[in-house]
Design an enzyme around this catalytic site. Structure first.
Site, PDB file in Angstrom:
ATOM      1  N   GLU A  54       0.829  -1.210   0.000  1.00  0.00           N
ATOM      2  CA  GLU A  54       0.000   0.000   0.000  1.00  0.00           C
ATOM      3  C   GLU A  54       0.864   1.261   0.000  1.00  0.00           C
ATOM      4  O   GLU A  54       2.072   1.213   0.251  1.00  0.00           O
ATOM      5  CB  GLU A  54      -0.947   0.010   1.209  1.00  0.00           C
ATOM      6  N   LYS A  79      -3.678  -1.476  15.496  1.00  0.00           N
ATOM      7  CA  LYS A  79      -3.131  -0.572  16.497  1.00  0.00           C
ATOM      8  C   LYS A  79      -4.108  -0.384  17.635  1.00  0.00           C
ATOM      9  O   LYS A  79      -5.317  -0.360  17.417  1.00  0.00           O
ATOM     10  CB  LYS A  79      -2.868   0.789  15.864  1.00  0.00           C
TER      11      LYS A  79
HETATM   12  N1  PSU Z   1      -2.856   1.754  10.427  1.00  0.00           N
HETATM   13  C1  PSU Z   1      -1.526   1.870  10.597  1.00  0.00           C
HETATM   14  N2  PSU Z   1      -0.783   2.554   9.673  1.00  0.00           N
HETATM   15  C2  PSU Z   1      -1.365   3.096   8.567  1.00  0.00           C
HETATM   16  C3  PSU Z   1      -2.776   2.927   8.384  1.00  0.00           C
HETATM   17  C4  PSU Z   1      -3.463   2.251   9.332  1.00  0.00           C
HETATM   18  O1  PSU Z   1      -1.015   1.360  11.569  1.00  0.00           O
HETATM   19  O2  PSU Z   1      -0.664   3.726   7.749  1.00  0.00           O
HETATM   20  C5  PSU Z   1      -3.421   3.454   7.143  1.00  0.00           C
HETATM   21  C6  PSU Z   1      -3.686   2.282   6.182  1.00  0.00           C
HETATM   22  O3  PSU Z   1      -3.526   2.726   4.845  1.00  0.00           O
HETATM   23  C7  PSU Z   1      -5.143   1.964   6.445  1.00  0.00           C
HETATM   24  C8  PSU Z   1      -5.702   3.329   6.708  1.00  0.00           C
HETATM   25  O4  PSU Z   1      -5.788   1.301   5.377  1.00  0.00           O
HETATM   26  O5  PSU Z   1      -4.703   3.991   7.462  1.00  0.00           O
HETATM   27  C9  PSU Z   1      -7.003   3.268   7.443  1.00  0.00           C
HETATM   28  O6  PSU Z   1      -7.576   4.543   7.492  1.00  0.00           O
HETATM   29  P1  PSU Z   1      -9.087   4.709   8.021  1.00  0.00           P
HETATM   30  O7  PSU Z   1      -9.014   4.381   9.480  1.00  0.00           O
HETATM   31  O8  PSU Z   1      -9.408   6.154   7.750  1.00  0.00           O
HETATM   32  O9  PSU Z   1      -9.924   3.745   7.229  1.00  0.00           O
END
Ligand code: PSU
Ligand code: MN
Length: 307
Positions: free
Chosen positions: A28, A162
């Site tokens: 990603e 996390k």
């Molecule tokens: N969690 C992490 N590092 C990240 C992300 C999530 O520990 O960089 C990023 C990933 O790309 C994940 C996105 O798909 O954040 C999720 O965002 P949201 O919670 O807005 O869906």
């Protein structure tokens, strides 16, 4: 697997690998643009690609560049993305919006899964997935990553979720949606920087070949949807959960005070935790992504072998 040949542009290397059935690992790009500061983001992305190659697979970092959905970036393109500002963070809802508008955007877990499936890539490595946020019972903040795991057929290798998230609710959501969650060499679902979340991993497998065999059995049943593999960091590299909790609690409190909402929540929390931890969280973050890339490559290699 579904392929949508006109929907994306593979790099020459990725196109050749896919055509000849060589193992490919999707990566990603939101982690590059919104998950880590420069220059660590670029160094990490380069190390991750090198790790995938060392294990015998081809890396395919995914992003939208000037309206083009790219599967595999050149090193110059990766560097430009790592330095770029005002890059869109793209998920299922706005991936096609960026393409139609000629924009540049990084792909989250959800959008990367979509591109990987369309390209015929079975395995994807990331750091942590998005999930159900703490307080979701009032904010309704649930990452589109979870719904994507329910519907899109890609194996996602991560280090768990996390602890900025409600991990128990995240696991319940995945169970409801029928997404297999496999602890790799662990009985406990890991919490990203920490090995311990206090919650069991629903399933456990101890080698890449067993994960590939599980996926092949799922394919024969035509179950569809993705699989989540949770790979804890080595004990000497992981951080104790109680140490991390203080940083998380403060970052969440600040995000609420400032009224941060929607897709800005996760990048805000990630950035604040790097600051609050004086960068200690960042080194751990880099280690675990590299470790996930290695396991994803091993799974891709195992899947590419004849039964
Ligand atoms: N969690 C992490 N590092 C990240 C992300 C999530 O520990 O960089 C990023 C990933 O790309 C994940 C996105 O798909 O954040 C999720 O965002 P949201 O919670 O807005 O869906
Ligand atoms: Mn959200």
């Amino acid at each position: 697997m579904m392929t949508a040949a006109n929907a994306f542009t593979p790099s020459a290397e990725v196109a050749e690998a896919l055509q000849s059935g060589r193992p490919v690992v999707a990566l990603e790009s939101t982690i590059v643009t919104h998950g880590m500061p420069f220059p660590q983001n670029l160094e990490t992305a380069q190390r991750v690609e090198a790790t995938v190659r060392e294990r015998g697979a081809v890396p395919a970092t995914i992003a939208v560049v000037g309206g083009d959905l790219r599967v595999g970036l050149t090193s110059d393109e990766l560097e430009a993305l790592a330095k770029a500002e005002d890059v869109m963070k793209l998920s299922r809802a706005d991936l096609a919006f960026a393409i139609a508008g000629g924009r540049t955007g990084s792909t989250t877990v959800a959008a990367t899964m979509i591109a990987a499936e369309r390209a015929g890539i079975a395995v994807f490595a990331t750091g942590g997935i998005g999930g159900v946020h703490r307080g979701a019972e009032t904010s309704f903040d649930i990452s589109a990553d979870l719904e994507e795991l329910a519907r899109t057929g890609v194996i996602v290798v991560c280090a768990g979720a996390k602890a900025i998230l409600d991990i128990a609710k995240t696991l319940e959501f995945l169970e409801t949606k029928g997404v297999p969650v496999v602890g790799y060499r662990t009985d406990e679902f890991p919490a990203f920087w920490s090995r311990e979340s206090g919650l069991p991993a629903p399933l456990r497998l101890d080698d890449a070949a067993a994960i590939a065999a599980f996926q092949k059995a799922r394919d024969r049943l035509e179950l569809g949807g993705g699989m989540l593999v949770a790979n804890p960091l080595a004990p000497d590299k992981a951080l104790p959960a109680d140490r991390v909790e203080g940083w998380i609690a403060q970052a969440i409190a600040e995000s609420r005070e400032r009224g941060i909402a929607g897709k800005d929540v996760t990048p805000f929390l990630l950035q604040r935790i790097v600051e609050l931890s004086d960068g200690r969280s960042l080194a751990t973050n880099i280690d675990l992504i590299v470790s996930n890339a290695a396991l994803a490559a091993d799974i891709a290699v195992a899947l590419s072998k004849e039964d």
